[in-house]
Design an enzyme around this catalytic site. Sequence first.
Site, PDB file in Angstrom:
ATOM      1  N   LYS A   1      33.619  28.115  56.534  1.00  0.00           N
ATOM      2  CA  LYS A   1      34.855  27.915  55.759  1.00  0.00           C
ATOM      3  C   LYS A   1      35.756  26.879  56.406  1.00  0.00           C
ATOM      4  O   LYS A   1      36.446  26.137  55.713  1.00  0.00           O
ATOM      5  CB  LYS A   1      35.593  29.253  55.579  1.00  0.00           C
ATOM      6  CG  LYS A   1      34.843  30.200  54.659  1.00  0.00           C
ATOM      7  CD  LYS A   1      35.757  31.143  53.893  1.00  0.00           C
ATOM      8  CE  LYS A   1      34.926  31.901  52.868  1.00  0.00           C
ATOM      9  NZ  LYS A   1      35.633  32.987  52.212  1.00  0.00           N
TER      10      LYS A   1
ATOM     11  N   LYS B   1      22.073  30.614  47.005  1.00  0.00           N
ATOM     12  CA  LYS B   1      22.428  31.780  46.196  1.00  0.00           C
ATOM     13  C   LYS B   1      23.429  31.372  45.115  1.00  0.00           C
ATOM     14  O   LYS B   1      24.177  30.398  45.283  1.00  0.00           O
ATOM     15  CB  LYS B   1      22.982  32.909  47.071  1.00  0.00           C
ATOM     16  CG  LYS B   1      24.375  32.711  47.596  1.00  0.00           C
ATOM     17  CD  LYS B   1      24.941  34.032  48.138  1.00  0.00           C
ATOM     18  CE  LYS B   1      26.425  33.881  48.414  1.00  0.00           C
ATOM     19  NZ  LYS B   1      27.141  35.111  48.597  1.00  0.00           N
TER      20      LYS B   1
ATOM     21  N   LYS C   1      30.281  31.940  43.441  1.00  0.00           N
ATOM     22  CA  LYS C   1      31.425  31.588  42.606  1.00  0.00           C
ATOM     23  C   LYS C   1      32.090  30.295  43.054  1.00  0.00           C
ATOM     24  O   LYS C   1      32.803  29.669  42.301  1.00  0.00           O
ATOM     25  CB  LYS C   1      32.422  32.732  42.469  1.00  0.00           C
ATOM     26  CG  LYS C   1      32.895  33.413  43.725  1.00  0.00           C
ATOM     27  CD  LYS C   1      33.930  34.489  43.344  1.00  0.00           C
ATOM     28  CE  LYS C   1      33.799  35.784  44.100  1.00  0.00           C
ATOM     29  NZ  LYS C   1      34.097  35.720  45.525  1.00  0.00           N
TER      30      LYS C   1
END
Length: 334
Positions: free
Chosen positions: A115, A197, A200
């Site tokens: 992140k 994967k 969102k």
Amino acid sequence: MINGKKVLYSGMQATGSLTLGNYLGALKNWVTLNEEYECFFGVMDLHSITIRQQPAHFRKCARNLFALYIAAGLDPVKNCIYYQSHVSAHAELGWILNCFTYMGELNRMTQFKDKAAKHSDNINAGLYTYPVLMAADILLYQADYVPVGKDQQQHLEITRDIAERFNSIYGDVFTIPEGYYGKSGANIRSLQNPSKKMSKSDENPNGSIYLMDAADEVVRKCKRAVTDSGNEVLYSEDKPGVSNLLEIYSACTGKSIEEAEKEFEGKGYGEFKLAVAETVNAVLVPMQKEFERLLQDKGYLDGIIKDNDEKARYFANKTLRKVRKKVGFTDILH
Ligand code: ATP
Ligand code: LTN
């Protein structure tokens, strides 16, 4: 233990729109857990602000997630569904646990590294101590089990380490939580790149089916999903695109992969993709209707929020009082 049942805790961040991956891999599997466990499911809004949020949009996302939990089938009377930010004990215990967590431990967290790389203009301390707040979430409710995906296992490990450290100093305060790996949830991949994967925060919206996608959008995305060479509908390592669609089909219909393979024997990819879209829509359309209905029923939703906030506060404060005492804070006089 609460009411003679072991405690299970999980939650999702209130950011972005949920995908079919979130539903088939997590939410759908939470629905029946309350039969065996006392369940708490948080809308993790404190965690969300580790990334900059636009307030009005954020408020809406959090309420939508709350309603979606219910629309997906979580019974808000049998499960405690609540907003993390409505229970101040999370932030308080988070601070205390910060003082029992080493920077060396946090430095190893791969989600922080990912992140921080993605949001290099805002590498804030909250992003760094994110796992400590997550530990507080879990430990406040004395959770025995935590259903989490692979990406969160490292955070569960650090939670256990923090709890064991605290217990070794102050005696048995926290239950040591374990991962919950019951009936394994589906692992859904991106429709555009099955090596990743479905997520969102994917920049390519064609890779993800969102729970709020319109039916024709689902058809379009399924039709455009990458498939593999050949034309047989088979589950195998060298057919990651088709295997992913089979996984989706199987999770939405409840049929096994083998049954699905048989069903599409001798049929081409085109027909198969349309069938996948149809089964996805058969799941999404009723959920969307229920979601819209809930959002209209403000009084009902607000009542549920209030009741569950109270329930969560009751259990969280019980643990927090114990922690305060153990650490040596002076009593709050009333
Ligand atoms: P982000 O893109 O913001 O990192 P995400 O879509 O990867 O989010 P999380 O919020 O990290 O989702 O995860 C919420 C829950 O959904 C977790 O329990 C996670 O394991 C599960 N989950 C997320 N994506 C998938 C997927 N593609 N297949 C199965 N389960 C998933
Ligand atoms: N970090 C998790 C969300 C989360 C969580 C938790 C999950 C926050 N606190 C406690 C389980 C238990 C995520 O991003 N999926």
